[in-house]
Design a protein around this motif. Structure first.
Motif, mmCIF file in Angstrom:
data_model
loop_
_atom_site.group_PDB
_atom_site.id
_atom_site.type_symbol
_atom_site.label_atom_id
_atom_site.label_comp_id
_atom_site.label_asym_id
_atom_site.label_seq_id
_atom_site.Cartn_x
_atom_site.Cartn_y
_atom_site.Cartn_z
ATOM 1 N N GLU A 88 0.832 -1.211 0.000
ATOM 2 C CA GLU A 88 0.000 0.000 0.000
ATOM 3 C C GLU A 88 0.860 1.252 0.000
ATOM 4 O OE1 GLU A 88 -2.655 -0.192 3.323
ATOM 5 O OE2 GLU A 88 -3.612 -2.005 2.572
ATOM 6 N N ARG A 89 1.902 1.245 0.782
ATOM 7 C CA ARG A 89 2.784 2.407 0.843
ATOM 8 C C ARG A 89 3.448 2.649 -0.499
ATOM 9 N NH1 ARG A 89 4.141 4.340 6.079
ATOM 10 N NH2 ARG A 89 3.162 3.092 7.669
ATOM 11 N N ARG A 90 3.863 1.585 -1.163
ATOM 12 C CA ARG A 90 4.485 1.737 -2.488
ATOM 13 C C ARG A 90 3.453 2.211 -3.491
ATOM 14 N NH1 ARG A 90 7.941 -1.697 -5.384
ATOM 15 N NH2 ARG A 90 8.719 0.310 -5.985
ATOM 16 N N THR A 91 2.246 1.650 -3.447
ATOM 17 C CA THR A 91 1.195 2.047 -4.383
ATOM 18 C C THR A 91 0.827 3.511 -4.172
ATOM 19 O OG1 THR A 91 0.336 -0.198 -4.454
ATOM 20 C CG2 THR A 91 -1.160 1.550 -5.151
ATOM 21 N N HIS A 92 0.687 3.910 -2.900
ATOM 22 C CA HIS A 92 0.372 5.305 -2.577
ATOM 23 C C HIS A 92 1.471 6.225 -3.086
ATOM 24 C CE1 HIS A 92 -1.130 8.781 -0.428
ATOM 25 N NE2 HIS A 92 0.064 8.942 0.103
ATOM 26 N N ARG A 93 2.706 5.842 -2.849
ATOM 27 C CA ARG A 93 3.835 6.667 -3.275
ATOM 28 C C ARG A 93 3.866 6.789 -4.796
ATOM 29 N NH1 ARG A 93 8.558 8.508 -0.805
ATOM 30 N NH2 ARG A 93 10.271 8.776 -2.253
ATOM 31 N N GLU A 94 3.629 5.681 -5.497
ATOM 32 C CA GLU A 94 3.602 5.728 -6.963
ATOM 33 C C GLU A 94 2.467 6.634 -7.440
ATOM 34 O OE1 GLU A 94 5.722 4.478 -9.310
ATOM 35 O OE2 GLU A 94 6.984 4.090 -7.562
ATOM 36 N N GLY A 95 1.323 6.563 -6.772
ATOM 37 C CA GLY A 95 0.195 7.424 -7.129
ATOM 38 C C GLY A 95 0.520 8.893 -6.934
ATOM 39 N N MET A 96 1.259 9.188 -5.871
ATOM 40 C CA MET A 96 1.651 10.569 -5.599
ATOM 41 C C MET A 96 2.586 11.096 -6.690
ATOM 42 S SD MET A 96 0.152 11.556 -2.835
ATOM 43 C CE MET A 96 1.096 12.846 -2.091
ATOM 44 N N LYS A 97 3.439 10.228 -7.208
ATOM 45 C CA LYS A 97 4.353 10.642 -8.274
ATOM 46 C C LYS A 97 3.590 10.993 -9.541
ATOM 47 C CE LYS A 97 8.326 7.868 -6.846
ATOM 48 N NZ LYS A 97 9.124 6.691 -7.185
#
Length: 105
Positions: A88-97
């Protein structure tokens, strides 16, 4: 992602062992096999740690020194929960990018 002390010890040992020709004979890899966990899942933890802590990938190699780590997850549910958190943290971070480009045509 903030890893527990035991997670960091295990993942650091596992990453160091990856450089060895017979890595599956070494302690962290034997634990991985005993628990039936794919290496790709362990990499998700490492990537979440590097991104969350602002570390470079190779820093996992020196993040801990215990060559005989224990398996840090007490149950498969514990492992799956932490893996979901890392994912989830990686997915959230990718979404933020990608967010600044969202909706731009």
């Amino acid at each position: 992602m903030k890893l527990t002390h035991d997670e960091l010890e295990f993942l650091s040992a596992w990453a160091r062992e990856e450089w060895e020709p017979a890595c599956y004979e070494l302690p962290a890899h034997r634990l991985q096999l005993a628990h039936g966990v794919a290496g790709a899942k362990l990499i998700v933890f490492i990537k979440a740690w590097t991104e969350g802590e602002g570390k470079k990938d190779q820093e996992i190699l020196t993040a801990a020194v215990n060559a005989q780590p224990r398996w840090p997850w007490s149950t498969i549910e514990d492992f799956d929960g932490r893996l979901a958190e890392a994912s989830e943290r990686r997915t959230h971070r990718e979404g933020m990018k990608r967010a600044p480009d969202a909706g731009v045509r």
